[in-house]
Structures are given as structure tokens and as C-alpha cells.
Design a protein around this motif. Sequence first.
Motif, PDB file in Angstrom:
ATOM      1  N   UNK A  62       0.815  -1.219   0.000  1.00  0.00           N
ATOM      2  CA  UNK A  62       0.000   0.000   0.000  1.00  0.00           C
ATOM      3  C   UNK A  62       0.846   1.267   0.000  1.00  0.00           C
ATOM      4  N   UNK A  63       2.143   1.120   0.183  1.00  0.00           N
ATOM      5  CA  UNK A  63       3.041   2.271   0.097  1.00  0.00           C
ATOM      6  C   UNK A  63       3.610   2.412  -1.308  1.00  0.00           C
ATOM      7  N   UNK A  64       4.037   1.301  -1.886  1.00  0.00           N
ATOM      8  CA  UNK A  64       4.719   1.349  -3.177  1.00  0.00           C
ATOM      9  C   UNK A  64       3.733   1.530  -4.334  1.00  0.00           C
ATOM     10  N   UNK A  65       2.634   0.762  -4.320  1.00  0.00           N
ATOM     11  CA  UNK A  65       1.722   0.749  -5.473  1.00  0.00           C
ATOM     12  C   UNK A  65       1.191   2.132  -5.849  1.00  0.00           C
ATOM     13  N   UNK A  66       0.641   2.928  -4.917  1.00  0.00           N
ATOM     14  CA  UNK A  66       0.078   4.222  -5.337  1.00  0.00           C
ATOM     15  C   UNK A  66       1.121   5.266  -5.693  1.00  0.00           C
ATOM     16  N   UNK A 160       6.583   5.063   5.946  1.00  0.00           N
ATOM     17  CA  UNK A 160       5.777   6.263   6.124  1.00  0.00           C
ATOM     18  C   UNK A 160       5.706   6.578   7.610  1.00  0.00           C
ATOM     19  N   UNK A 161       5.688   7.857   7.927  1.00  0.00           N
ATOM     20  CA  UNK A 161       5.740   8.251   9.344  1.00  0.00           C
ATOM     21  C   UNK A 161       4.448   7.921  10.081  1.00  0.00           C
ATOM     22  N   UNK A 162       3.302   8.134   9.438  1.00  0.00           N
ATOM     23  CA  UNK A 162       2.004   7.869  10.056  1.00  0.00           C
ATOM     24  C   UNK A 162       1.432   6.576   9.483  1.00  0.00           C
ATOM     25  N   UNK A 163       1.359   5.555  10.293  1.00  0.00           N
ATOM     26  CA  UNK A 163       0.896   4.266   9.788  1.00  0.00           C
ATOM     27  C   UNK A 163       0.467   3.362  10.933  1.00  0.00           C
ATOM     28  N   UNK A 164      -0.191   2.281  10.557  1.00  0.00           N
ATOM     29  CA  UNK A 164      -0.490   1.193  11.468  1.00  0.00           C
ATOM     30  C   UNK A 164       0.143  -0.070  10.892  1.00  0.00           C
ATOM     31  N   UNK A 165       0.906  -0.780  11.713  1.00  0.00           N
ATOM     32  CA  UNK A 165       1.489  -2.048  11.287  1.00  0.00           C
ATOM     33  C   UNK A 165       0.606  -3.164  11.824  1.00  0.00           C
ATOM     34  N   UNK A 166      -0.023  -3.895  10.918  1.00  0.00           N
ATOM     35  CA  UNK A 166      -0.960  -4.934  11.316  1.00  0.00           C
ATOM     36  C   UNK A 166      -0.221  -6.173  11.826  1.00  0.00           C
ATOM     37  N   UNK A 167      -0.917  -6.980  12.603  1.00  0.00           N
ATOM     38  CA  UNK A 167      -0.320  -8.202  13.149  1.00  0.00           C
ATOM     39  C   UNK A 167      -0.533  -9.388  12.206  1.00  0.00           C
ATOM     40  N   UNK A 169       0.868 -11.925   8.950  1.00  0.00           N
ATOM     41  CA  UNK A 169       2.127 -12.640   8.723  1.00  0.00           C
ATOM     42  C   UNK A 169       3.185 -11.734   8.093  1.00  0.00           C
ATOM     43  N   UNK A 170       2.728 -10.756   7.257  1.00  0.00           N
ATOM     44  CA  UNK A 170       3.668  -9.895   6.536  1.00  0.00           C
ATOM     45  C   UNK A 170       3.912  -8.557   7.220  1.00  0.00           C
ATOM     46  N   UNK A 171       3.306  -8.344   8.419  1.00  0.00           N
ATOM     47  CA  UNK A 171       3.377  -7.058   9.117  1.00  0.00           C
ATOM     48  C   UNK A 171       2.942  -5.942   8.157  1.00  0.00           C
ATOM     49  N   UNK A 172       1.755  -6.127   7.594  1.00  0.00           N
ATOM     50  CA  UNK A 172       1.228  -5.226   6.575  1.00  0.00           C
ATOM     51  C   UNK A 172       1.148  -3.802   7.109  1.00  0.00           C
ATOM     52  N   UNK A 173       1.669  -2.852   6.317  1.00  0.00           N
ATOM     53  CA  UNK A 173       1.705  -1.448   6.729  1.00  0.00           C
ATOM     54  C   UNK A 173       0.511  -0.716   6.116  1.00  0.00           C
TER      55      UNK A 173
END
Length: 243
Positions: A62-66, A160-167, A169-173
Motif C-alpha cells: 500500500x506504500x509502493x503501489x500508489x 511512512x511516518x504515520x501508519x499502522x502495522x498490522x499483526x 504474517x507480513x506485518x502489513x503497513x
Amino acid sequence: MRLLKKMLRSTAVRSLICRLASCYMRFASWTTRWEIVGEEHPRRHWDNGQPFLGCFWHGRMMLVAPTWPREIPVEVLISRHGDGRFISTVISHLGMGTIEGSTSRGAVTALRGVIRTLRSGRIVAITPDGPRGPRMRAAGGLVLAAAVARVPVIPVSAAISHCQVLRSWDRFILPLPFGRGVIVWGEPILLPSSTDHDTLETGRLAIETALNRLSAEADRRMGHTPIEPAPLPHKAPELEPAP
């Protein structure tokens, strides 16, 4: 719950969710002050119309694609799972094409599709640890595709400075708007045309090391503790298309 499942099976509802997801990704990206490091590496290929195999970790999708330049065509390897089809629709709204690969039938179809696309002169992007992981461990098929197609691999990561890192398997940002971000491109990795096991494994480790180094650099630039890769598996995973 039954009503929710029924709604999610609706084509119209899924289409709306995909549209909203792509709009959010663009909103978060547009409201972020991006710094780009190492853009000269892909820029040489973009400007000369030369294909390459781009790669980034699944958790940073979600960081790289857009942030991918809309004027630069790219095909992304996506699985045929329901989740994969969802992601395929989302990224289509971002101007990206897709290559379908079937994990249920193995990696052969996906590998052939990637090689065929690269040989046609188009850029391909892969998340080499998707769709199941292990996290931040590169699949061997990435190297095989680049070696057979005779194109370089260019790694890229982001934070990215403002984010949530999900729990997950990939620690999705999950990016949040109105912050700072950084895109870090690595130098092209040129692979020998040889497809013997030792050569491919050397190339796989080089790509994995470069991606993890770039990811750690990006995290530190944003003031985060770098996300760690999963423990080393006993055997390197084969090519698995993202989702």
C-alpha cells in the motif's frame, strides 16, 4: 453475519469496496510528503524503455503501489485467489496491469507469464514473499524469471511516518494521511543467465539482502524500528504470486 457475507459476494459491493480502497490509497499517498531516494536507478530504464523486474515486500504494497508513476506501464503478479482478484481490481484503479498466477497449480503458469511479459519489453513487479510468506524472504522463482528473461532486478522499499502495522504474517503497513514518507530504490541487480541451483540461490540471497537493507533504511528514515524478517525457513520458497 450471513447478510454481510451475502453482501460481500455481490459484484456491485465488491466493486465499490475496491474503488474505495484505491481512493484511500491515493488519498493517503497524495497527502504524504514523499522523499525519493535512488530514483536514478529505475529512471534510466524508464527513460530508455527498457524492461526490468521490480520487487518489493508484500507488507509494503500500500506504500509502493500508489506512488508508482502512472505514465510508466507496469504489470503486477497477482494470484487467482479471491483476495488476489480483489487486489487486482484495486490496483487496476491505480493504472497497473496484472499477470495472473495460480498457486493451486504451482508456479509454472506464473513464471511463464512473467517471462513472456518481460520479453515483450514491459516492466513486471513482484512481491517475492507473497502471498503466504515467510515474511521478507525472497522466492527463488523471482531470480529464475529474471535470469531467463535476461533483465535486471531492481528492489524498492518504502516507509511512512504515520501508519499502522498490522499483526498479519507480513506485518502489513496501513498508511495514514498527512505524514512523511520515503521511497528507497536500490541499484539494479544483474543476474547470470545460468539457471543452475547454486547460481540462482546466490542471486536470491542478493535480492533478499538488498530488499531487507532498503526496508531497514526506509524504516529508520521515518523514525521506526525496522521490521524484522521471519526466521529462516529450512528450504527457500518457490515462486508464489502476491496477493
